[in-house]
Design a protein around this motif. Sequence first.
Motif, PDB file in Angstrom:
ATOM      1  N   LEU A  14       0.950  -1.224   0.151  1.00  0.00           N
ATOM      2  CA  LEU A  14      -0.039  -0.210   0.175  1.00  0.00           C
ATOM      3  C   LEU A  14       0.828   1.243   0.060  1.00  0.00           C
ATOM      4  O   LEU A  14       0.206   2.330  -0.314  1.00  0.00           O
ATOM      5  N   TRP A  15       2.093   1.092   0.191  1.00  0.00           N
ATOM      6  CA  TRP A  15       2.906   2.152   0.438  1.00  0.00           C
ATOM      7  C   TRP A  15       4.269   2.372  -0.565  1.00  0.00           C
ATOM      8  O   TRP A  15       4.304   2.947  -1.718  1.00  0.00           O
ATOM      9  N   GLU A  16       5.100   1.636  -0.133  1.00  0.00           N
ATOM     10  CA  GLU A  16       6.329   1.320  -0.983  1.00  0.00           C
ATOM     11  C   GLU A  16       6.121   0.916  -2.383  1.00  0.00           C
ATOM     12  O   GLU A  16       6.714   1.131  -3.411  1.00  0.00           O
ATOM     13  N   TYR A  17       5.164  -0.002  -2.363  1.00  0.00           N
ATOM     14  CA  TYR A  17       5.030  -0.672  -3.829  1.00  0.00           C
ATOM     15  C   TYR A  17       3.618  -0.303  -4.407  1.00  0.00           C
ATOM     16  O   TYR A  17       3.017  -1.135  -5.079  1.00  0.00           O
ATOM     17  N   TYR A  18       3.158   0.796  -3.993  1.00  0.00           N
ATOM     18  CA  TYR A  18       1.817   1.461  -4.372  1.00  0.00           C
ATOM     19  C   TYR A  18       1.764   1.575  -5.945  1.00  0.00           C
ATOM     20  O   TYR A  18       2.764   1.812  -6.461  1.00  0.00           O
ATOM     21  N   ARG A  19       0.479   1.084  -6.600  1.00  0.00           N
ATOM     22  CA  ARG A  19       0.384   0.956  -7.709  1.00  0.00           C
ATOM     23  C   ARG A  19      -1.178   1.745  -7.923  1.00  0.00           C
ATOM     24  O   ARG A  19      -1.972   1.607  -6.848  1.00  0.00           O
ATOM     25  N   PRO A  20      -1.552   2.442  -8.843  1.00  0.00           N
ATOM     26  CA  PRO A  20      -2.740   3.263  -8.978  1.00  0.00           C
ATOM     27  C   PRO A  20      -4.097   2.504  -8.717  1.00  0.00           C
ATOM     28  O   PRO A  20      -4.714   2.630  -8.370  1.00  0.00           O
ATOM     29  N   GLU A  21      -3.745   1.035  -9.263  1.00  0.00           N
ATOM     30  CA  GLU A  21      -4.760   0.055  -9.036  1.00  0.00           C
ATOM     31  C   GLU A  21      -4.999  -0.620  -7.428  1.00  0.00           C
ATOM     32  O   GLU A  21      -5.923  -1.532  -7.475  1.00  0.00           O
ATOM     33  N   THR A  22      -4.220  -0.178  -6.672  1.00  0.00           N
ATOM     34  CA  THR A  22      -4.077  -0.852  -5.519  1.00  0.00           C
ATOM     35  C   THR A  22      -5.534  -0.634  -4.543  1.00  0.00           C
ATOM     36  O   THR A  22      -5.706  -1.570  -3.902  1.00  0.00           O
ATOM     37  N   PHE A  23      -5.870   0.448  -4.659  1.00  0.00           N
ATOM     38  CA  PHE A  23      -7.247   0.639  -3.924  1.00  0.00           C
ATOM     39  C   PHE A  23      -8.777   0.464  -4.776  1.00  0.00           C
ATOM     40  O   PHE A  23      -9.725   0.956  -4.494  1.00  0.00           O
ATOM     41  N   LYS A  24      -8.297  -0.271  -6.018  1.00  0.00           N
ATOM     42  CA  LYS A  24      -9.581  -0.494  -6.846  1.00  0.00           C
ATOM     43  C   LYS A  24     -10.750  -1.085  -6.231  1.00  0.00           C
ATOM     44  O   LYS A  24     -10.260  -2.274  -5.648  1.00  0.00           O
ATOM     45  N   GLY A  25     -11.870  -0.747  -6.098  1.00  0.00           N
ATOM     46  CA  GLY A  25     -12.997  -1.381  -5.326  1.00  0.00           C
ATOM     47  C   GLY A  25     -13.125  -1.169  -4.010  1.00  0.00           C
ATOM     48  O   GLY A  25     -14.101  -1.529  -3.548  1.00  0.00           O
ATOM     49  N   ILE A  26     -12.261  -0.265  -3.488  1.00  0.00           N
ATOM     50  CA  ILE A  26     -12.300  -0.076  -1.929  1.00  0.00           C
ATOM     51  C   ILE A  26     -13.069   1.137  -1.878  1.00  0.00           C
ATOM     52  O   ILE A  26     -13.024   2.267  -2.461  1.00  0.00           O
ATOM     53  N   ASP A  27     -14.068   1.291  -0.963  1.00  0.00           N
ATOM     54  CA  ASP A  27     -15.015   2.376  -0.594  1.00  0.00           C
ATOM     55  C   ASP A  27     -14.511   2.914   0.581  1.00  0.00           C
ATOM     56  O   ASP A  27     -14.814   4.272   0.821  1.00  0.00           O
ATOM     57  N   LEU A  28     -13.908   2.361   1.549  1.00  0.00           N
ATOM     58  CA  LEU A  28     -13.701   3.051   2.869  1.00  0.00           C
ATOM     59  C   LEU A  28     -12.576   2.627   3.614  1.00  0.00           C
ATOM     60  O   LEU A  28     -12.444   1.158   3.505  1.00  0.00           O
ATOM     61  N   ILE A  29     -11.839   3.230   4.071  1.00  0.00           N
ATOM     62  CA  ILE A  29     -10.316   2.663   4.861  1.00  0.00           C
ATOM     63  C   ILE A  29     -10.524   2.865   6.117  1.00  0.00           C
ATOM     64  O   ILE A  29     -10.705   4.157   6.596  1.00  0.00           O
ATOM     65  N   ILE A  30     -10.358   1.984   7.293  1.00  0.00           N
ATOM     66  CA  ILE A  30     -10.467   2.368   8.650  1.00  0.00           C
ATOM     67  C   ILE A  30      -9.078   1.798   9.052  1.00  0.00           C
ATOM     68  O   ILE A  30      -8.676   0.564   9.214  1.00  0.00           O
ATOM     69  N   SER A  31      -8.339   2.564   9.813  1.00  0.00           N
ATOM     70  CA  SER A  31      -7.313   2.451  10.667  1.00  0.00           C
ATOM     71  C   SER A  31      -7.554   1.922  12.088  1.00  0.00           C
ATOM     72  O   SER A  31      -8.249   2.716  12.666  1.00  0.00           O
ATOM     73  N   CYS A  32      -6.946   1.005  12.747  1.00  0.00           N
ATOM     74  CA  CYS A  32      -7.565   0.581  13.939  1.00  0.00           C
ATOM     75  C   CYS A  32      -6.155   0.769  14.890  1.00  0.00           C
ATOM     76  O   CYS A  32      -5.920   0.276  16.117  1.00  0.00           O
ATOM     77  N   GLY A  33      -5.314   1.649  14.437  1.00  0.00           N
ATOM     78  CA  GLY A  33      -4.347   2.310  15.415  1.00  0.00           C
ATOM     79  C   GLY A  33      -3.052   1.612  15.141  1.00  0.00           C
ATOM     80  O   GLY A  33      -2.620   0.618  14.478  1.00  0.00           O
ATOM     81  N   ASP A  34      -1.861   2.402  15.724  1.00  0.00           N
ATOM     82  CA  ASP A  34      -0.352   1.900  15.949  1.00  0.00           C
ATOM     83  C   ASP A  34       0.092   1.893  14.504  1.00  0.00           C
ATOM     84  O   ASP A  34       0.799   0.943  14.086  1.00  0.00           O
ATOM     85  N   LEU A  35      -0.205   2.971  13.623  1.00  0.00           N
ATOM     86  CA  LEU A  35       0.456   3.319  12.453  1.00  0.00           C
ATOM     87  C   LEU A  35       1.137   4.570  12.154  1.00  0.00           C
ATOM     88  O   LEU A  35       0.544   5.574  12.616  1.00  0.00           O
ATOM     89  N   PRO A  36       2.149   4.578  11.522  1.00  0.00           N
ATOM     90  CA  PRO A  36       3.004   5.839  11.307  1.00  0.00           C
ATOM     91  C   PRO A  36       1.974   6.904  10.627  1.00  0.00           C
ATOM     92  O   PRO A  36       1.147   6.695   9.713  1.00  0.00           O
ATOM     93  N   ALA A  37       1.956   8.005  10.988  1.00  0.00           N
ATOM     94  CA  ALA A  37       1.089   9.232  10.564  1.00  0.00           C
ATOM     95  C   ALA A  37       1.345   9.233   9.171  1.00  0.00           C
ATOM     96  O   ALA A  37       0.432   9.515   8.249  1.00  0.00           O
TER      97      ALA A  37
END
Length: 199
Positions: A14-37
């Motif tokens: 999702l980050w270092e190897y991100y491609r434009p189609e990575t989030f295709k079909g995703i409607d909502l993203i939810i983080s449950c914590g302990d991730l870098p800003a």
Amino acid sequence: MRILVLSDEPCKLLWEYYRPETFKGIDLIISCGDLPADYLTFIATVFRGPVLYVHGNHDAKYDQKPPEGCICIEDEIFTYKGVRILGLGGSHKYNGTRWQFTQKEMTKRVRRLWYPLFRNKGFDILVTHSPAFGVQDGKDWAHQGFRVFNELIEKYQPKLFLYGHVHLNYGDHARECRIGNTLCVNGFERYVIDYKMPQ
């Protein structure tokens, strides 16, 4: 509605190897914590939808540098396309730093939400950092779940309970389980859920 759940460990896809189609079909993203800003900020920049988050026990640094373009849902019910999402971050208190709570303190947080819970007639998705007590939580003090989450789930019977904190590589922890009719999902690193929208 397709939801991407994130927690605890950044996913290189999702980050270092991100491609434009990575989030295709995703409607909502939810983080449950302990991730870098910076990680969440990047995701919010490239994703064309809301990125919601609660705090993990290691997210005190968000006070100085919160994730940009993201929506904090701590201690509130956020509604997206008619789906009511309740956020309660933090872990069990083990060394006294910010975003750590005793069982009693977390219960007080929930009690203060009586009016939003009443006004919204409950919620559909519970988003936390810690698991519920005795349900895929850890045996150590730091990873013990909160009893009040069990009470919330029993009373309001949400469709989904999303959490993190207990890494799946810690031991024999299931990605999914159930509390009654509620599907409980550990969002460690990344996981996609197809949420059936209300009719």
